[in-house]
Design a protein around this motif. Structure first.
Motif, PDB file in Angstrom:
ATOM      1  N   TYR A 181       0.843  -1.212   0.000  1.00 27.21           N
ATOM      2  CA  TYR A 181       0.000   0.000   0.000  1.00 27.21           C
ATOM      3  C   TYR A 181       0.870   1.252   0.000  1.00 27.21           C
ATOM      4  N   ALA A 182       1.908   1.286   0.854  1.00 29.34           N
ATOM      5  CA  ALA A 182       2.784   2.455   0.908  1.00 29.34           C
ATOM      6  C   ALA A 182       3.467   2.683  -0.441  1.00 29.34           C
ATOM      7  N   ALA A 183       3.878   1.599  -1.096  1.00 29.27           N
ATOM      8  CA  ALA A 183       4.506   1.738  -2.418  1.00 29.27           C
ATOM      9  C   ALA A 183       3.501   2.228  -3.452  1.00 29.27           C
ATOM     10  N   LEU A 184       2.249   1.789  -3.345  1.00 31.82           N
ATOM     11  CA  LEU A 184       1.213   2.209  -4.292  1.00 31.82           C
ATOM     12  C   LEU A 184       0.883   3.690  -4.117  1.00 31.82           C
ATOM     13  N   VAL A 185       0.916   4.171  -2.869  1.00 36.00           N
ATOM     14  CA  VAL A 185       0.681   5.599  -2.617  1.00 36.00           C
ATOM     15  C   VAL A 185       1.748   6.430  -3.315  1.00 36.00           C
ATOM     16  N   ALA A 186       2.993   5.958  -3.253  1.00 34.99           N
ATOM     17  CA  ALA A 186       4.094   6.681  -3.888  1.00 34.99           C
ATOM     18  C   ALA A 186       4.105   6.511  -5.402  1.00 34.99           C
ATOM     19  N   ASN A 187       3.475   5.427  -5.890  1.00 32.58           N
ATOM     20  CA  ASN A 187       3.494   5.131  -7.337  1.00 32.58           C
ATOM     21  C   ASN A 187       2.107   4.707  -7.807  1.00 32.58           C
ATOM     22  N   PRO A 188       1.139   5.632  -7.824  1.00 34.92           N
ATOM     23  CA  PRO A 188      -0.198   5.264  -8.284  1.00 34.92           C
ATOM     24  C   PRO A 188      -0.166   4.793  -9.741  1.00 34.92           C
ATOM     25  N   GLN A 189      -1.183   4.042 -10.118  1.00 31.37           N
ATOM     26  CA  GLN A 189      -1.288   3.481 -11.477  1.00 31.37           C
ATOM     27  C   GLN A 189      -0.240   2.380 -11.701  1.00 31.37           C
ATOM     28  N   SER A 190       0.275   1.760 -10.625  1.00 36.16           N
ATOM     29  CA  SER A 190       1.250   0.681 -10.770  1.00 36.16           C
ATOM     30  C   SER A 190       0.544  -0.639 -11.036  1.00 36.16           C
ATOM     31  N   THR A 191       1.235  -1.558 -11.696  1.00 31.77           N
ATOM     32  CA  THR A 191       0.754  -2.922 -11.870  1.00 31.77           C
ATOM     33  C   THR A 191       1.270  -3.771 -10.718  1.00 31.77           C
ATOM     34  N   ALA A 192       0.701  -4.984 -10.587  1.00 38.48           N
ATOM     35  CA  ALA A 192       1.163  -5.904  -9.557  1.00 38.48           C
ATOM     36  C   ALA A 192       2.630  -6.258  -9.773  1.00 38.48           C
ATOM     37  N   GLU A 193       3.018  -6.384 -11.034  1.00 41.29           N
ATOM     38  CA  GLU A 193       4.404  -6.726 -11.343  1.00 41.29           C
ATOM     39  C   GLU A 193       5.345  -5.599 -10.929  1.00 41.29           C
ATOM     40  N   GLU A 194       4.950  -4.348 -11.207  1.00 41.81           N
ATOM     41  CA  GLU A 194       5.790  -3.210 -10.838  1.00 41.81           C
ATOM     42  C   GLU A 194       5.909  -3.079  -9.322  1.00 41.81           C
ATOM     43  N   LEU A 195       4.804  -3.321  -8.612  1.00 41.33           N
ATOM     44  CA  LEU A 195       4.837  -3.233  -7.152  1.00 41.33           C
ATOM     45  C   LEU A 195       5.684  -4.355  -6.557  1.00 41.33           C
ATOM     46  N   ALA A 196       5.631  -5.530  -7.177  1.00 40.79           N
ATOM     47  CA  ALA A 196       6.462  -6.639  -6.710  1.00 40.79           C
ATOM     48  C   ALA A 196       7.930  -6.280  -6.813  1.00 40.79           C
ATOM     49  N   GLU A 197       8.305  -5.663  -7.925  1.00 38.66           N
ATOM     50  CA  GLU A 197       9.697  -5.267  -8.112  1.00 38.66           C
ATOM     51  C   GLU A 197      10.105  -4.187  -7.116  1.00 38.66           C
ATOM     52  N   THR A 198       9.220  -3.220  -6.905  1.00 42.57           N
ATOM     53  CA  THR A 198       9.519  -2.122  -5.974  1.00 42.57           C
ATOM     54  C   THR A 198       9.696  -2.636  -4.547  1.00 42.57           C
ATOM     55  N   CYS A 199       8.843  -3.593  -4.163  1.00 43.66           N
ATOM     56  CA  CYS A 199       8.841  -4.063  -2.777  1.00 43.66           C
ATOM     57  C   CYS A 199       9.734  -5.276  -2.542  1.00 43.66           C
ATOM     58  N   GLY A 200      10.315  -5.815  -3.607  1.00 41.56           N
ATOM     59  CA  GLY A 200      11.150  -6.991  -3.444  1.00 41.56           C
ATOM     60  C   GLY A 200      10.348  -8.233  -3.147  1.00 41.56           C
ATOM     61  N   LEU A 201       9.153  -8.355  -3.762  1.00 40.70           N
ATOM     62  CA  LEU A 201       8.267  -9.493  -3.542  1.00 40.70           C
ATOM     63  C   LEU A 201       8.154 -10.309  -4.819  1.00 40.70           C
ATOM     64  N   THR A 202       7.575 -11.504  -4.694  1.00 41.13           N
ATOM     65  CA  THR A 202       7.247 -12.264  -5.894  1.00 41.13           C
ATOM     66  C   THR A 202       5.974 -11.692  -6.493  1.00 41.13           C
ATOM     67  N   PHE A 203       5.722 -12.011  -7.739  1.00 40.27           N
ATOM     68  CA  PHE A 203       4.518 -11.524  -8.399  1.00 40.27           C
ATOM     69  C   PHE A 203       3.268 -12.009  -7.673  1.00 40.27           C
ATOM     70  N   GLN A 204       3.267 -13.291  -7.262  1.00 41.29           N
ATOM     71  CA  GLN A 204       2.091 -13.838  -6.579  1.00 41.29           C
ATOM     72  C   GLN A 204       1.858 -13.157  -5.236  1.00 41.29           C
ATOM     73  N   GLN A 205       2.939 -12.846  -4.511  1.00 39.99           N
ATOM     74  CA  GLN A 205       2.783 -12.126  -3.235  1.00 39.99           C
ATOM     75  C   GLN A 205       2.170 -10.752  -3.467  1.00 39.99           C
ATOM     76  N   SER A 206       2.591 -10.085  -4.517  1.00 38.56           N
ATOM     77  CA  SER A 206       2.059  -8.761  -4.831  1.00 38.56           C
ATOM     78  C   SER A 206       0.589  -8.836  -5.193  1.00 38.56           C
ATOM     79  N   VAL A 207       0.208  -9.836  -6.015  1.00 37.27           N
ATOM     80  CA  VAL A 207      -1.195  -9.991  -6.423  1.00 37.27           C
ATOM     81  C   VAL A 207      -2.072 -10.263  -5.208  1.00 37.27           C
ATOM     82  N   ARG A 208      -1.644 -11.166  -4.334  1.00 29.30           N
ATOM     83  CA  ARG A 208      -2.451 -11.485  -3.149  1.00 29.30           C
ATOM     84  C   ARG A 208      -2.588 -10.272  -2.221  1.00 29.30           C
TER      85      ARG A 208
END
Length: 335
Positions: A27-54
């Motif tokens: 959520y904090a990463a999405l606030v800083a980067n609105p209009q992000s995809t799950a893949e982009e947020l996963a990369e930003t947060c150091g998560l897997t794609f599935q972790q980001s989607v969930r």
């Protein structure tokens, strides 16, 4: 600070509000980067794609994120004041419930302990917040009545509305309050607070002077602010069932018998018309010994208006002194 570091810091802060990891970080990463995809947020947060989607799915379920209206693969954050404000509200509700349960258990503990340990008959509260919480607890948990002595000085605004008292009155709890004349003379207090409470069902009386501030819940607890002279310290005594509480009960009832009733409305007595609105307001204040200056201040009148209405009241009662006016008002059932 990088987006990843910002996300980690945000995730830790929101974790204190019960938001599971890595949802707060996403959520904090999405606030800083609105209009992000799950893949982009996963990369930003150091998560897997599935972790980001969930995490995004859970945020959407909690009303903290939504899909973008055009590109449904992208997400928008719900404004933090709404999203985080809701989390804070839930946590505050849980804390209020836990605090009320703590007080209930402490009451049970003291009740069980007081016969073996007299020290549990009196406790000392320190800090304005702790005192305010216990006063709220008393009002919320009283079973049949709340009684009080009300006098300055005040820590909180004495003219503020009293929604909790109003609700408890509707639930059948009786409120009886004796006001010191200085409490009644407090600017705006009589009209906006005291008589409003009387209209809701509070029984109110006034005395020229009271020995202390006090509130008593049923026959189980009393709170007395600790004061030195005209200053109230940031502390209070809490008196539990004991000979001292019985003495405070007796003191209240003795003062109640001596006090003069304050009424929102007065009906006719013995076929006579009752006092008009202005005279009704004056009667209790006169009987309580308020000066002309205090009466003017409590009712928001000028000195000239106060004198004119006092003279009108005296004429209507056929009195030449305040004492005669008080006696005549009692004879007519106006007090």
């Amino acid at each position: 600070m990088s987006d990843a570091a910002l996300g980690r810091a945000g995730g830790q802060a929101l974790g204190a509000l019960g938001l599971a990891e890595p949802d707060g970080q996403v959520y904090a990463a999405l606030v800083a980067n609105p209009q992000s995809t799950a893949e982009e947020l996963a990369e930003t947060c150091g998560l897997t794609f599935q972790q980001s989607v969930r995490a995004l799915d859970r945020l959407a379920q909690q009303g903290m994120a939504t899909r973008a209206p055009v590109d449904r693969h992208r997400y928008l954050p719900v404004p933090p004041d709404v999203a985080i404000g809701t989390l804070i509200g839930h946590r505050e509700s849980e804390l209020r419930y836990a605090r009320a349960e703590m007080h209930r258990l402490m009451d049970a503990f003291r009740e069980a302990s007081r016969y073996t340990d007299p020290a549990h008959s009196v406790e000392v509260l320190t800090g304005g917040e702790a005192i305010a919480q216990r006063l709220e607890h008393i009002t919320e948990t009283s079973r049949y009545q709340v009684r009080g002595f009300d006098r300055p000085p005040y820590i909180q605004d004495p003219v503020a509305a009293m929604p909790l008292q109003r609700r408890r009155l509707r639930e059948g709890v009786k409120f009886r309050t004796i006001y010191d004349r200085e409490a009644v003379a407090w600017p705006g207090r009589l009209e906006k607070n005291i008589l409003a409470g009387v209209a809701d069902g509070e029984e109110a009386r006034v005395r020229s002077a009271l020995p202390m501030k006090m509130i008593i819940s049923d026959d189980r607890m009393a709170i007395i602010p600790i004061s030195v002279g005209d200053s109230v310290l940031d502390a209070a005594y809490v008196i539990h069932p004991s000979a001292l509480l019985q003495a405070l009960d007796t003191l209240f009832e003795a003062e109640w018998e001596r006090a003069v009733r304050l009424q929102a409305e007065v009906g006719a007595a013995d076929g006579e018309s009752g006092p008009d609105s202005d005279h009704r307001k004056l009667l209790g204040l006169l009987a309580a010994g308020l000066t002309d200056e205090s009466i003017a201040r409590s009712l928001g009148w000028s000195a000239r208006t106060t004198q004119r209405r006092l003279q009108s009241l005296m004429r209507s009662l056929g009195a030449t002194t305040r004492f005669q006016a008080g006696m005549a008002a009692r004879e007519r059932g106006w007090l």
